[in-house]
Motif scaffolding. Structure first.
Motif, mmCIF file in Angstrom:
data_model
loop_
_atom_site.group_PDB
_atom_site.id
_atom_site.type_symbol
_atom_site.label_atom_id
_atom_site.label_comp_id
_atom_site.label_asym_id
_atom_site.label_seq_id
_atom_site.Cartn_x
_atom_site.Cartn_y
_atom_site.Cartn_z
ATOM 1 N N CYS A 95 -25.377 -36.055 65.120
ATOM 2 C CA CYS A 95 -24.226 -36.430 66.228
ATOM 3 C C CYS A 95 -23.585 -34.893 66.717
ATOM 4 O O CYS A 95 -22.921 -34.896 67.794
ATOM 5 C CB CYS A 95 -23.162 -37.163 65.704
ATOM 6 S SG CYS A 95 -22.457 -36.428 64.138
ATOM 7 N N VAL A 96 -24.037 -33.739 66.319
ATOM 8 C CA VAL A 96 -23.676 -32.589 66.729
ATOM 9 C C VAL A 96 -24.702 -31.470 66.808
ATOM 10 O O VAL A 96 -24.937 -31.026 67.941
ATOM 11 C CB VAL A 96 -22.337 -31.969 65.923
ATOM 12 C CG1 VAL A 96 -22.198 -30.476 66.323
ATOM 13 C CG2 VAL A 96 -21.287 -32.859 65.846
ATOM 14 N N VAL A 97 -25.465 -31.301 65.838
ATOM 15 C CA VAL A 97 -26.697 -30.077 65.767
ATOM 16 C C VAL A 97 -28.078 -30.948 65.889
ATOM 17 O O VAL A 97 -28.025 -32.048 65.354
ATOM 18 C CB VAL A 97 -26.537 -29.407 64.750
ATOM 19 C CG1 VAL A 97 -27.614 -28.284 64.580
ATOM 20 C CG2 VAL A 97 -25.267 -28.677 64.602
ATOM 21 N N LEU A 98 -28.900 -30.374 66.524
ATOM 22 C CA LEU A 98 -29.933 -30.879 66.648
ATOM 23 C C LEU A 98 -31.136 -31.009 65.286
ATOM 24 O O LEU A 98 -30.806 -29.884 64.656
ATOM 25 C CB LEU A 98 -31.173 -30.014 67.607
ATOM 26 C CG LEU A 98 -31.035 -30.419 69.082
ATOM 27 C CD1 LEU A 98 -31.489 -29.275 70.073
ATOM 28 C CD2 LEU A 98 -31.787 -31.781 69.621
ATOM 29 N N LEU A 153 -27.263 -33.126 73.007
ATOM 30 C CA LEU A 153 -28.109 -32.479 73.967
ATOM 31 C C LEU A 153 -27.118 -31.517 74.730
ATOM 32 O O LEU A 153 -27.294 -30.818 75.588
ATOM 33 C CB LEU A 153 -28.420 -33.913 74.540
ATOM 34 C CG LEU A 153 -29.433 -34.614 73.919
ATOM 35 C CD1 LEU A 153 -29.952 -35.725 75.264
ATOM 36 C CD2 LEU A 153 -30.555 -33.826 73.276
ATOM 37 N N ARG A 154 -25.708 -32.039 74.578
ATOM 38 C CA ARG A 154 -24.770 -31.096 75.507
ATOM 39 C C ARG A 154 -23.800 -30.271 74.764
ATOM 40 O O ARG A 154 -22.944 -29.821 75.127
ATOM 41 C CB ARG A 154 -23.702 -32.282 76.324
ATOM 42 C CG ARG A 154 -24.561 -33.161 77.395
ATOM 43 C CD ARG A 154 -23.870 -34.044 77.971
ATOM 44 N NE ARG A 154 -24.585 -34.942 78.946
ATOM 45 C CZ ARG A 154 -25.059 -34.465 80.114
ATOM 46 N NH1 ARG A 154 -24.676 -33.320 80.558
ATOM 47 N NH2 ARG A 154 -25.788 -35.454 81.072
ATOM 48 N N ILE A 208 -28.688 -42.003 71.994
ATOM 49 C CA ILE A 208 -27.329 -42.982 72.317
ATOM 50 C C ILE A 208 -26.761 -42.409 73.376
ATOM 51 O O ILE A 208 -26.073 -41.383 73.312
ATOM 52 C CB ILE A 208 -26.486 -43.268 71.066
ATOM 53 C CG1 ILE A 208 -27.392 -43.563 69.948
ATOM 54 C CG2 ILE A 208 -25.296 -44.205 71.200
ATOM 55 C CD1 ILE A 208 -26.253 -43.669 68.452
ATOM 56 N N PRO A 209 -26.842 -42.802 74.649
ATOM 57 C CA PRO A 209 -26.224 -42.416 75.891
ATOM 58 C C PRO A 209 -24.611 -42.493 75.549
ATOM 59 O O PRO A 209 -24.002 -43.201 74.945
ATOM 60 C CB PRO A 209 -26.790 -43.338 76.827
ATOM 61 C CG PRO A 209 -28.042 -43.933 76.310
ATOM 62 C CD PRO A 209 -27.493 -44.165 75.022
ATOM 63 N N TRP A 210 -23.907 -41.658 76.329
ATOM 64 C CA TRP A 210 -22.414 -41.655 76.338
ATOM 65 C C TRP A 210 -21.967 -42.950 76.831
ATOM 66 O O TRP A 210 -20.698 -43.309 76.388
ATOM 67 C CB TRP A 210 -22.026 -40.198 77.148
ATOM 68 C CG TRP A 210 -22.062 -40.485 78.535
ATOM 69 C CD1 TRP A 210 -23.096 -39.993 79.213
ATOM 70 C CD2 TRP A 210 -21.171 -41.128 79.480
ATOM 71 N NE1 TRP A 210 -22.914 -40.252 80.581
ATOM 72 C CE2 TRP A 210 -21.789 -41.075 80.780
ATOM 73 C CE3 TRP A 210 -20.130 -41.893 79.430
ATOM 74 C CZ2 TRP A 210 -21.210 -41.562 81.889
ATOM 75 C CZ3 TRP A 210 -19.500 -42.280 80.474
ATOM 76 C CH2 TRP A 210 -19.911 -42.399 81.839
ATOM 77 N N ARG A 267 -32.003 -35.494 83.160
ATOM 78 C CA ARG A 267 -30.850 -35.515 83.832
ATOM 79 C C ARG A 267 -29.940 -34.356 83.093
ATOM 80 O O ARG A 267 -29.123 -33.488 83.620
ATOM 81 C CB ARG A 267 -30.180 -36.746 83.661
ATOM 82 C CG ARG A 267 -30.437 -37.881 84.665
ATOM 83 C CD ARG A 267 -29.545 -38.902 84.574
ATOM 84 N NE ARG A 267 -28.969 -39.839 83.505
ATOM 85 C CZ ARG A 267 -29.798 -40.586 82.952
ATOM 86 N NH1 ARG A 267 -30.866 -41.232 83.430
ATOM 87 N NH2 ARG A 267 -29.248 -41.279 81.790
ATOM 88 N N VAL A 268 -30.017 -34.118 81.822
ATOM 89 C CA VAL A 268 -29.207 -33.193 80.943
ATOM 90 C C VAL A 268 -29.734 -31.766 81.556
ATOM 91 O O VAL A 268 -28.923 -30.783 81.657
ATOM 92 C CB VAL A 268 -29.326 -33.466 79.673
ATOM 93 C CG1 VAL A 268 -28.643 -32.409 78.667
ATOM 94 C CG2 VAL A 268 -28.598 -34.789 79.159
ATOM 95 N N MET A 269 -31.345 -31.579 81.563
ATOM 96 C CA MET A 269 -31.760 -30.617 81.984
ATOM 97 C C MET A 269 -31.267 -30.057 83.463
ATOM 98 O O MET A 269 -30.946 -28.935 83.587
ATOM 99 C CB MET A 269 -33.224 -30.683 82.099
ATOM 100 C CG MET A 269 -33.768 -30.701 80.507
ATOM 101 S SD MET A 269 -35.667 -30.794 80.616
ATOM 102 C CE MET A 269 -36.082 -28.927 80.953
ATOM 103 N N SER A 270 -31.279 -31.185 84.388
ATOM 104 C CA SER A 270 -30.526 -30.811 85.766
ATOM 105 C C SER A 270 -29.164 -30.380 85.528
ATOM 106 O O SER A 270 -28.782 -29.336 86.339
ATOM 107 C CB SER A 270 -30.461 -31.989 86.276
ATOM 108 O OG SER A 270 -29.995 -31.813 87.800
ATOM 109 N N ASP A 271 -28.336 -30.785 84.509
ATOM 110 C CA ASP A 271 -26.943 -30.127 84.455
ATOM 111 C C ASP A 271 -27.082 -29.033 83.818
ATOM 112 O O ASP A 271 -25.985 -28.269 84.383
ATOM 113 C CB ASP A 271 -26.337 -31.300 83.508
ATOM 114 C CG ASP A 271 -25.862 -32.754 84.162
ATOM 115 O OD1 ASP A 271 -26.067 -32.716 85.248
ATOM 116 O OD2 ASP A 271 -25.494 -33.672 83.459
ATOM 117 N N PHE A 272 -27.870 -28.701 83.064
ATOM 118 C CA PHE A 272 -27.879 -27.269 82.437
ATOM 119 C C PHE A 272 -28.251 -26.145 83.591
ATOM 120 O O PHE A 272 -27.921 -25.022 83.619
ATOM 121 C CB PHE A 272 -28.603 -27.171 81.265
ATOM 122 C CG PHE A 272 -27.832 -27.492 79.790
ATOM 123 C CD1 PHE A 272 -27.015 -26.535 79.534
ATOM 124 C CD2 PHE A 272 -28.310 -28.546 79.390
ATOM 125 C CE1 PHE A 272 -26.185 -26.852 78.411
ATOM 126 C CE2 PHE A 272 -27.465 -28.901 78.102
ATOM 127 C CZ PHE A 272 -26.727 -28.107 77.573
#
Length: 284
Positions: free
Chosen positions: A116-119, A174-175, A205-207, A270-275
């Motif tokens: 839930c925090v670290v990969l 991921l974020r 698990i998406p937000w 989508r997350v990559m686009s945000d980064f």
């Protein structure tokens, strides 16, 4: 590390190695019975690692030691801890999150990990892993370098036939980023590559999806023999059947809330686009 302490570690390791030989067990079999990783058995027996009391007790039970011998090996451990020269070797630096998992997965056919925090350790790039190990207490550049190299080498289990790895992450993993957006872009690209493996299932698990259980920490199930429970600054391995059953049920609930396949790939993109957008903003 003082020479006396080193000699005491070797004496403890040699005694345990002799007891294992007397029991007619290989290191792999002893590790499986004790619910620890085979590298742990090897490091203890060669005097490169001081076992915790819990690990020593589990090794003693797996060896079927009588009360007198259990007391003997406990005294050997006490002698190690009392010996002068308490500086830790590179192999004994207090581990960062995932170090115990690194050892446990070597002898595991089915890995199920929730984070839930670290990969998860098996999915980290070298640069991401470096940030994890740098955060460990008493870390040194040499020790961090060796730890990162060992972690990357152990990730080869992902590609071995007959093994299965199931990872469930919250989108927060991921974020939550160390270093830079560029680091996370490389890390997310790694996740896309791993997700395509036939031996791996990656779920997120998406937000927008409520979690079935409020997550307080990560954990990894190793086959159906042990669970590695992760806290902020430590990890513990449990082979208790009731605790295992509870964590297996919890993992199933998280897995049921996650998206897989095309949906998880779309989410990663989508997350990559945000980064990328964040990286552009930071460089202006």
């Amino acid at each position: 590390m003082g020479s006396e302490r080193r000699e005491q570690m070797r004496a403890l390791g040699a005694r345990l190695r002799g007891l294992r030989a007397e029991a007619g067990l290989t290191g792999a079999v002893l590790a499986q019975r004790a619910g620890v990783g085979q590298p742990t058995v090897s490091k203890v027996e060669t005097g490169r690692m001081v076992p915790s009391v819990d690990v020593l007790d589990r090794l003693s039970r797996a060896l079927g030691l009588d009360e007198l011998t259990v007391r003997e090996v406990r005294e050997l451990l006490d002698a190690v801890m009392a010996a002068p020269g308490t500086d830790q070797s590179a192999d004994n630096i207090p581990p960062a999150a995932g170090s115990t998992v690194d050892e446990e997965v070597r002898s595991t056919q089915l890995v199920r990990s929730f984070q839930c925090v670290v990969l998860p350790a098996l999915l980290q790039t070298a640069e991401y892993a470096r940030h994890v190990f740098v955060s460990a207490p008493k870390s040194t550049p040499d020790a961090v370098g060796r730890a990162v190299a060992a972690r990357i080498e152990r990730q080869s289990v992902l590609y071995e036939p007959g093994r299965e790895s199931v990872f469930v992450l919250t989108e927060a993993v991921l974020r939550t980023w160390p270093g830079s957006p560029a680091l996370m872009l490389a890390q997310l690209d790694r996740l896309l590559a791993v997700e395509s493996l036939s031996t791996v299932r990656l779920g997120v698990i998406p937000w927008r999806q409520p979690v079935p259980v409020l997550p307080r920490h990560g954990f990894t199930l190793c086959d159906r023999r042990a669970v590695v429970v992760e806290a902020f600054d430590s990890e513990r391995v449990s082979a208790d059947s009731a605790e295992l059953a509870a964590f297996e049920e919890t993992f199933a609930r998280f897995e049921g809330a996650a998206v897989f396949g095309d949906e998880v790939r779309e989410l990663l993109l989508r997350v990559m686009s945000d980064f990328r957008s964040l990286g552009d903003l930071l460089t202006r």
